[in-house]
Design a protein around this motif. Structure first.
Motif, mmCIF file in Angstrom:
data_model
loop_
_atom_site.group_PDB
_atom_site.id
_atom_site.type_symbol
_atom_site.label_atom_id
_atom_site.label_comp_id
_atom_site.label_asym_id
_atom_site.label_seq_id
_atom_site.Cartn_x
_atom_site.Cartn_y
_atom_site.Cartn_z
ATOM 1 N N ILE A 73 87.544 38.790 44.096
ATOM 2 C CA ILE A 73 86.295 39.192 43.429
ATOM 3 C C ILE A 73 86.625 39.694 42.029
ATOM 4 C CG2 ILE A 73 84.304 40.713 43.481
ATOM 5 C CD1 ILE A 73 84.325 38.538 45.650
ATOM 6 N N ALA A 74 86.226 38.924 41.027
ATOM 7 C CA ALA A 74 86.499 39.255 39.627
ATOM 8 C C ALA A 74 85.435 38.607 38.760
ATOM 9 C CB ALA A 74 87.891 38.755 39.228
ATOM 10 N N THR A 75 85.352 39.048 37.521
ATOM 11 C CA THR A 75 84.374 38.504 36.584
ATOM 12 C C THR A 75 84.496 36.985 36.484
ATOM 13 O OG1 THR A 75 84.366 40.541 35.292
ATOM 14 C CG2 THR A 75 83.575 38.565 34.193
ATOM 15 N N GLY A 76 83.364 36.300 36.602
ATOM 16 C CA GLY A 76 83.341 34.844 36.525
ATOM 17 C C GLY A 76 83.415 34.148 37.871
ATOM 18 N N GLN A 77 83.732 34.912 38.921
ATOM 19 C CA GLN A 77 83.855 34.331 40.256
ATOM 20 C C GLN A 77 82.477 34.015 40.842
ATOM 21 O OE1 GLN A 77 86.691 33.649 41.999
ATOM 22 N NE2 GLN A 77 85.516 32.881 43.739
ATOM 23 N N HIS A 78 82.317 32.826 41.426
ATOM 24 C CA HIS A 78 81.100 32.480 42.151
ATOM 25 C C HIS A 78 81.213 33.027 43.566
ATOM 26 C CE1 HIS A 78 79.079 29.407 39.458
ATOM 27 N NE2 HIS A 78 80.222 29.663 38.820
ATOM 28 N N VAL A 79 80.189 33.721 44.025
ATOM 29 C CA VAL A 79 80.169 34.244 45.391
ATOM 30 C C VAL A 79 78.911 33.757 46.092
ATOM 31 C CG1 VAL A 79 81.539 36.292 44.858
ATOM 32 C CG2 VAL A 79 79.044 36.400 44.677
ATOM 33 N N ARG A 80 78.973 33.761 47.406
ATOM 34 C CA ARG A 80 77.820 33.363 48.210
ATOM 35 C C ARG A 80 77.387 34.537 49.076
ATOM 36 N NH1 ARG A 80 78.596 27.624 50.967
ATOM 37 N NH2 ARG A 80 76.530 27.164 50.162
ATOM 38 N N MET A 81 76.112 34.564 49.390
ATOM 39 C CA MET A 81 75.605 35.612 50.258
ATOM 40 C C MET A 81 76.431 35.665 51.543
ATOM 41 S SD MET A 81 73.801 36.574 53.111
ATOM 42 C CE MET A 81 72.911 35.148 53.729
ATOM 43 N N GLY A 82 76.823 36.878 51.930
ATOM 44 C CA GLY A 82 77.610 37.068 53.142
ATOM 45 C C GLY A 82 79.108 37.093 52.927
ATOM 46 N N GLN A 83 79.556 36.698 51.739
ATOM 47 C CA GLN A 83 80.997 36.717 51.428
ATOM 48 C C GLN A 83 81.463 38.160 51.226
ATOM 49 O OE1 GLN A 83 82.046 34.054 48.228
ATOM 50 N NE2 GLN A 83 83.906 35.171 47.731
ATOM 51 N N ALA A 84 82.686 38.467 51.640
ATOM 52 C CA ALA A 84 83.241 39.808 51.458
ATOM 53 C C ALA A 84 83.247 40.168 49.972
ATOM 54 C CB ALA A 84 84.648 39.877 52.042
ATOM 55 N N LEU A 85 82.697 41.344 49.649
ATOM 56 C CA LEU A 85 82.568 41.763 48.264
ATOM 57 C C LEU A 85 83.380 43.030 47.987
ATOM 58 C CD1 LEU A 85 80.824 40.857 45.752
ATOM 59 C CD2 LEU A 85 79.205 42.640 46.426
ATOM 60 N N LEU A 86 83.239 44.018 48.873
ATOM 61 C CA LEU A 86 83.925 45.297 48.721
ATOM 62 C C LEU A 86 84.564 45.671 50.043
ATOM 63 C CD1 LEU A 86 81.006 46.974 46.824
ATOM 64 C CD2 LEU A 86 83.310 46.804 45.845
ATOM 65 N N LYS A 87 85.739 46.299 49.976
ATOM 66 C CA LYS A 87 86.462 46.715 51.187
ATOM 67 C C LYS A 87 86.728 48.220 51.123
ATOM 68 C CE LYS A 87 90.756 45.734 53.751
ATOM 69 N NZ LYS A 87 90.213 46.270 54.950
ATOM 70 N N ARG A 88 86.533 48.874 52.234
ATOM 71 C CA ARG A 88 86.854 50.292 52.281
ATOM 72 C C ARG A 88 88.363 50.476 52.146
ATOM 73 N NH1 ARG A 88 82.885 53.246 56.696
ATOM 74 N NH2 ARG A 88 80.938 52.533 55.744
ATOM 75 N N SER A 89 88.750 51.302 51.226
ATOM 76 C CA SER A 89 90.171 51.497 50.931
ATOM 77 C C SER A 89 90.767 52.626 51.770
ATOM 78 C CB SER A 89 90.355 51.780 49.444
ATOM 79 O OG SER A 89 89.544 52.850 49.029
#
Length: 292
Positions: free
Chosen positions: A276-292
């Motif tokens: 996940i970074a600027t310019g990346q195409h994502v789709r609904m339901g794709q992992a976006l953020l993870k608890r660290s």
């Protein structure tokens, strides 16, 4: 037809021309007009409008539940075929609420975030000064933000990124600047100028976070299932709406009536998922953020 479209899109990529044609226009008047035009159900209007739309974008309806539409509005707000999106079930991940291109993202520092490199804005300015929003900058300090831009051709519905409770909606009327990268590099505090809604959220295990859909030129209409009115430039209030709506991860929460931007703000304890970074195409339901 493909060659004409590519030439036209290349022509529109010229920044000065793009900014002029999408911003130095009567934005609000054209947005009202588009809202009216998109609901016309005459087949000639629909077919000709769809043809123009395809010229401007790479519209792909292969995963749409319907293939034929009786208005542009019906196409803008289309549903997907069952199973067209896979929602990451791992509870340690917060997923993308929509199909999008990742814009500016990073850490919230001293209440400041960025719409583009060199263009900061204050979180409090975005959220407004109502009693419901004043505490959020301190809650989110040191956390993360992501900008998710929906193009006009994308799927326009948005979904719960986790098992959540929607507790309150703050609606803020405003302008309708384009929210594309060209404009974000030229208009300071753009998200703070445009019409937007602040969705006050909490995961089922008590983590508070915000989702802020931001409208744009030709859009300026947002529908939330938990609110019984259409929020747009004609809406006169009230601006604060209490909610008590529970959503399972991936469940639909509402939609834009064209394409725009969704801002996600989470408190400390999260990191961006792999890739996940600027310019990346994502789709609904794709992992976006993870608890660290």
């Amino acid at each position: 037809m493909m060659k004409i479209r590519r030439r036209f899109q290349k022509w529109m990529l010229q920044e000065d021309l793009n900014f002029l044609l999408t911003n130095r226009i009567p934005r609000i008047a054209l947005t009202h007009f588009m809202g009216w035009w998109s609901k016309i159900s005459h087949p000639w209007v629909v077919k000709s409008s769809m043809a123009v739309w395809r010229l401007f974008s790479d519209l792909d309806l292969s995963d749409a539940k319907q293939k034929e539409f009786d208005s542009l509005h019906a196409c803008f707000t289309r549903e997907l075929l069952p199973g067209a999106r896979e929602v990451n079930p791992d509870p340690s991940f917060m997923t993308s609420p929509c199909d999008a291109i990742v814009g500016a993202c990073g850490q919230i520092s001293q209440g400041q975030v960025f719409q583009a490199k060199g263009f900061p804005y204050q979180l409090q300015t975005l959220l407004g000064s109502s009693e419901y929003c004043r505490h959020w900058p301190s809650v989110l300090e040191g956390g993360s933000y992501l900008t998710l831009r929906l193009t006009s051709s994308m799927y326009h519905r948005f979904h719960a990124p986790h098992d959540v409770q929607l507790q309150h909606v703050t609606y803020i009327s405003g302008d309708t600047w384009n929210v594309n990268p060209v404009t974000l590099k030229r208009v300071e505090q753009l998200f703070c100028k445009n019409e937007r809604a602040v969705l006050h959220m909490q995961t089922n295990d008590g983590v508070p976070f915000l989702i802020v859909p931001v409208a744009a030129v030709l859009v300026a209409s947002m529908r939330f299932h938990a609110v019984d009115v259409l929020l747009n430039l004609r809406y006169k209030g009230p601006n604060e709406m209490s909610c008590d709506a529970a959503y399972a991860k991936g469940q639909e929460m509402g939609w834009f009536e064209h394409g725009s931007t969704i801002l996600v703000f989470v408190p400390p304890g999260f990191e961006r998922a792999d890739g996940i970074a600027t310019g990346q195409h994502v789709r609904m339901g794709q992992a976006l953020l993870k608890r660290s």
